[in-house]
Design an enzyme around this catalytic site. Structure first.
Site, mmCIF file in Angstrom:
data_model
loop_
_atom_site.group_PDB
_atom_site.id
_atom_site.type_symbol
_atom_site.label_atom_id
_atom_site.label_comp_id
_atom_site.label_asym_id
_atom_site.label_seq_id
_atom_site.Cartn_x
_atom_site.Cartn_y
_atom_site.Cartn_z
ATOM 1 N N LYS A 84 3.016 -9.314 -8.765
ATOM 2 C CA LYS A 84 4.084 -10.308 -8.659
ATOM 3 C C LYS A 84 4.100 -11.222 -9.890
ATOM 4 O O LYS A 84 3.160 -11.213 -10.696
ATOM 5 C CB LYS A 84 3.880 -11.083 -7.347
ATOM 6 C CG LYS A 84 4.031 -10.179 -6.097
ATOM 7 C CD LYS A 84 3.725 -10.928 -4.808
ATOM 8 C CE LYS A 84 3.903 -10.028 -3.588
ATOM 9 N NZ LYS A 84 3.546 -10.721 -2.315
ATOM 10 N N TYR B 48 12.337 -6.362 0.309
ATOM 11 C CA TYR B 48 11.758 -7.106 1.437
ATOM 12 C C TYR B 48 12.716 -7.193 2.628
ATOM 13 O O TYR B 48 12.617 -8.133 3.429
ATOM 14 C CB TYR B 48 11.346 -8.507 0.981
ATOM 15 C CG TYR B 48 9.997 -8.563 0.281
ATOM 16 C CD1 TYR B 48 8.843 -8.086 0.898
ATOM 17 C CD2 TYR B 48 9.864 -9.109 -0.996
ATOM 18 C CE1 TYR B 48 7.600 -8.142 0.268
ATOM 19 C CE2 TYR B 48 8.629 -9.171 -1.631
ATOM 20 C CZ TYR B 48 7.503 -8.685 -0.988
ATOM 21 O OH TYR B 48 6.268 -8.749 -1.609
ATOM 22 N N PHE C 84 10.654 -17.882 5.494
ATOM 23 C CA PHE C 84 10.233 -17.946 4.090
ATOM 24 C C PHE C 84 10.950 -16.933 3.202
ATOM 25 O O PHE C 84 10.644 -16.818 2.025
ATOM 26 C CB PHE C 84 8.714 -17.745 3.993
ATOM 27 C CG PHE C 84 8.198 -16.451 4.598
ATOM 28 C CD1 PHE C 84 8.278 -15.246 3.908
ATOM 29 C CD2 PHE C 84 7.640 -16.448 5.881
ATOM 30 C CE1 PHE C 84 7.805 -14.070 4.467
ATOM 31 C CE2 PHE C 84 7.166 -15.270 6.443
ATOM 32 C CZ PHE C 84 7.251 -14.069 5.741
ATOM 33 N N ARG D 297 -4.554 -1.533 0.432
ATOM 34 C CA ARG D 297 -4.405 -2.801 1.172
ATOM 35 C C ARG D 297 -5.757 -3.527 1.276
ATOM 36 O O ARG D 297 -5.816 -4.748 1.255
ATOM 37 C CB ARG D 297 -3.841 -2.542 2.568
ATOM 38 C CG ARG D 297 -2.440 -1.937 2.588
ATOM 39 C CD ARG D 297 -1.349 -2.952 2.520
ATOM 40 N NE ARG D 297 -1.276 -3.800 3.694
ATOM 41 C CZ ARG D 297 -0.315 -4.705 3.885
ATOM 42 N NH1 ARG D 297 0.651 -4.867 2.971
ATOM 43 N NH2 ARG D 297 -0.304 -5.453 4.957
ATOM 44 N N THR E 173 -2.928 -10.963 3.687
ATOM 45 C CA THR E 173 -1.692 -11.580 3.168
ATOM 46 C C THR E 173 -1.917 -13.025 2.727
ATOM 47 O O THR E 173 -1.484 -13.423 1.642
ATOM 48 C CB THR E 173 -0.601 -11.558 4.260
ATOM 49 O OG1 THR E 173 -0.436 -10.210 4.691
ATOM 50 C CG2 THR E 173 0.710 -12.099 3.738
ATOM 51 N N ARG F 206 -6.637 -10.743 -3.728
ATOM 52 C CA ARG F 206 -6.136 -12.060 -3.289
ATOM 53 C C ARG F 206 -7.293 -13.020 -3.011
ATOM 54 O O ARG F 206 -7.190 -14.217 -3.275
ATOM 55 C CB ARG F 206 -5.257 -11.898 -2.053
ATOM 56 C CG ARG F 206 -3.889 -11.269 -2.362
ATOM 57 C CD ARG F 206 -3.165 -10.901 -1.082
ATOM 58 N NE ARG F 206 -1.820 -10.379 -1.303
ATOM 59 C CZ ARG F 206 -1.160 -9.668 -0.401
ATOM 60 N NH1 ARG F 206 -1.707 -9.398 0.777
ATOM 61 N NH2 ARG F 206 0.059 -9.230 -0.667
ATOM 62 N N ASN G 25 0.759 -14.976 -3.857
ATOM 63 C CA ASN G 25 -0.418 -14.147 -3.560
ATOM 64 C C ASN G 25 -0.570 -12.915 -4.455
ATOM 65 O O ASN G 25 -1.182 -11.926 -4.073
ATOM 66 C CB ASN G 25 -0.474 -13.802 -2.071
ATOM 67 C CG ASN G 25 0.706 -12.969 -1.611
ATOM 68 O OD1 ASN G 25 1.604 -12.676 -2.405
ATOM 69 N ND2 ASN G 25 0.694 -12.572 -0.361
ATOM 70 N N HIS H 296 1.650 -7.053 -4.312
ATOM 71 C CA HIS H 296 2.198 -6.371 -3.133
ATOM 72 C C HIS H 296 1.613 -4.967 -3.049
ATOM 73 O O HIS H 296 1.428 -4.311 -4.066
ATOM 74 C CB HIS H 296 3.723 -6.244 -3.244
ATOM 75 C CG HIS H 296 4.299 -5.168 -2.364
ATOM 76 N ND1 HIS H 296 4.613 -5.388 -1.045
ATOM 77 C CD2 HIS H 296 4.571 -3.856 -2.596
ATOM 78 C CE1 HIS H 296 5.068 -4.248 -0.508
ATOM 79 N NE2 HIS H 296 5.054 -3.307 -1.438
ATOM 80 N N GLU I 168 9.588 2.743 -0.841
ATOM 81 C CA GLU I 168 9.475 1.788 -1.948
ATOM 82 C C GLU I 168 9.414 2.511 -3.293
ATOM 83 O O GLU I 168 10.026 2.065 -4.273
ATOM 84 C CB GLU I 168 8.236 0.903 -1.735
ATOM 85 C CG GLU I 168 8.402 -0.051 -0.558
ATOM 86 C CD GLU I 168 7.131 -0.760 -0.116
ATOM 87 O OE1 GLU I 168 7.210 -1.542 0.847
ATOM 88 O OE2 GLU I 168 6.058 -0.536 -0.723
HETATM 89 P P1 ATP Z 1 3.271 -7.654 0.579
HETATM 90 O O1 ATP Z 1 4.379 -6.983 1.382
HETATM 91 O O2 ATP Z 1 3.789 -8.563 -0.500
HETATM 92 O O3 ATP Z 1 2.247 -6.676 0.118
HETATM 93 P P2 ATP Z 1 1.917 -8.298 2.989
HETATM 94 O O4 ATP Z 1 2.309 -6.920 3.423
HETATM 95 O O5 ATP Z 1 0.480 -8.634 2.971
HETATM 96 O O6 ATP Z 1 2.473 -8.627 1.553
HETATM 97 P P3 ATP Z 1 4.171 -9.333 4.448
HETATM 98 O O7 ATP Z 1 4.122 -9.771 5.853
HETATM 99 O O8 ATP Z 1 4.822 -8.031 4.127
HETATM 100 O O9 ATP Z 1 2.684 -9.378 3.872
HETATM 101 O O10 ATP Z 1 4.854 -10.500 3.613
HETATM 102 C C1 ATP Z 1 5.419 -10.236 2.344
HETATM 103 C C2 ATP Z 1 5.161 -11.404 1.435
HETATM 104 O O11 ATP Z 1 5.857 -12.536 1.921
HETATM 105 C C3 ATP Z 1 3.708 -11.872 1.370
HETATM 106 O O12 ATP Z 1 2.924 -11.132 0.469
HETATM 107 C C4 ATP Z 1 3.881 -13.288 0.879
HETATM 108 O O13 ATP Z 1 4.122 -13.322 -0.539
HETATM 109 C C5 ATP Z 1 5.139 -13.711 1.598
HETATM 110 N N1 ATP Z 1 4.807 -14.402 2.839
HETATM 111 C C6 ATP Z 1 4.343 -13.859 3.989
HETATM 112 N N2 ATP Z 1 4.136 -14.795 4.923
HETATM 113 C C7 ATP Z 1 4.490 -15.971 4.338
HETATM 114 C C8 ATP Z 1 4.519 -17.340 4.764
HETATM 115 N N3 ATP Z 1 4.144 -17.684 5.992
HETATM 116 N N4 ATP Z 1 4.941 -18.258 3.888
HETATM 117 C C9 ATP Z 1 5.327 -17.941 2.637
HETATM 118 N N5 ATP Z 1 5.333 -16.682 2.163
HETATM 119 C C10 ATP Z 1 4.918 -15.714 2.998
HETATM 120 MG MG MG Z 2 4.264 -6.248 3.282
#
Ligand code: ATP
Ligand code: MG
Length: 137
Positions: free
Chosen positions: A9, A49, A57, A85, A91, A102, A112, A115, A126
């Site tokens: 990111k 997304y 968010f 992962r 996350t 992370r 964070n 992805h 994707e």
């Molecule tokens: P990613 O899809 O980015 O790999 P992830 O699968 O661990 O992350 P997801 O639930 O898919 O988590 O959320 C996607 C992204 O949205 C997170 O990586 C983070 O950047 C953001 N995100 C998730 N939860 C929150 C939150 N509560 N507040 C702010 N941003 C959030």
């Molecule tokens: Mg995700």
């Protein structure tokens, strides 16, 4: 062979973590099959997304991932989606174990660093979105 879509990111790129992150996947034994530095549009981020569009968010997330260049990658190897992962960590960096990307490099869920695809099916979707011309064989 299994593939995962991994994206560094904008904060990860800006903070100079690209080499460190690539090294962790390489040293684990995974193979780099695709690599692009990209500045993505809002509409593209919303597509990536899409599953999160109802989250409070979502707007901030789209703003975050469009705030600067990202490094889009395809990594290949046995179990790369699940193991990827694990390498990335939870996350919310507050809960990510030390030793994960992370856990070592982030403190804020909204910044964070990286992805990773959460399933083999989503990885395929994707990779098709980010690498429409395919990757190397
Ligand atoms: P990613 O899809 O980015 O790999 P992830 O699968 O661990 O992350 P997801 O639930 O898919 O988590 O959320 C996607 C992204 O949205 C997170 O990586 C983070 O950047 C953001 N995100 C998730 N939860 C929150 C939150 N509560 N507040 C702010 N941003 C959030
Ligand atoms: Mg995700």
């Amino acid at each position: 062979m299994e593939q995962s879509f991994i994206m560094i990111k904008p904060d990860g790129v800006q903070r100079g973590l690209v080499g460190e992150i690539i090294a962790r996947f390489e040293k684990k034994g995974f193979t780099l099959k695709g690599l692009r530095l990209m500045q993505i549009e809002k509409s593209f981020a919303e597509k990536h997304y899409a599953d999160l569009s109802a989250k409070p968010f979502f707007g901030g997330l789209v703003e975050y991932v469009t705030s600067g260049p990202v490094v889009a990658m395809v990594w290949e190897g046995k179990g790369v989606v699940e193991t990827g992962r694990k390498i990335i960590g939870a996350t919310n960096p507050a809960a990510s174990a030390p030793g994960t990307i992370r856990g070592d490099f982030a403190i804020d869920v909204g910044r964070n660093v990286i992805h990773g695809s959460d399933s083999v099916d989503n990885a395929k979707k994707e990779i098709a979105l980010w690498f429409p011309d395919g990757v190397v064989d």
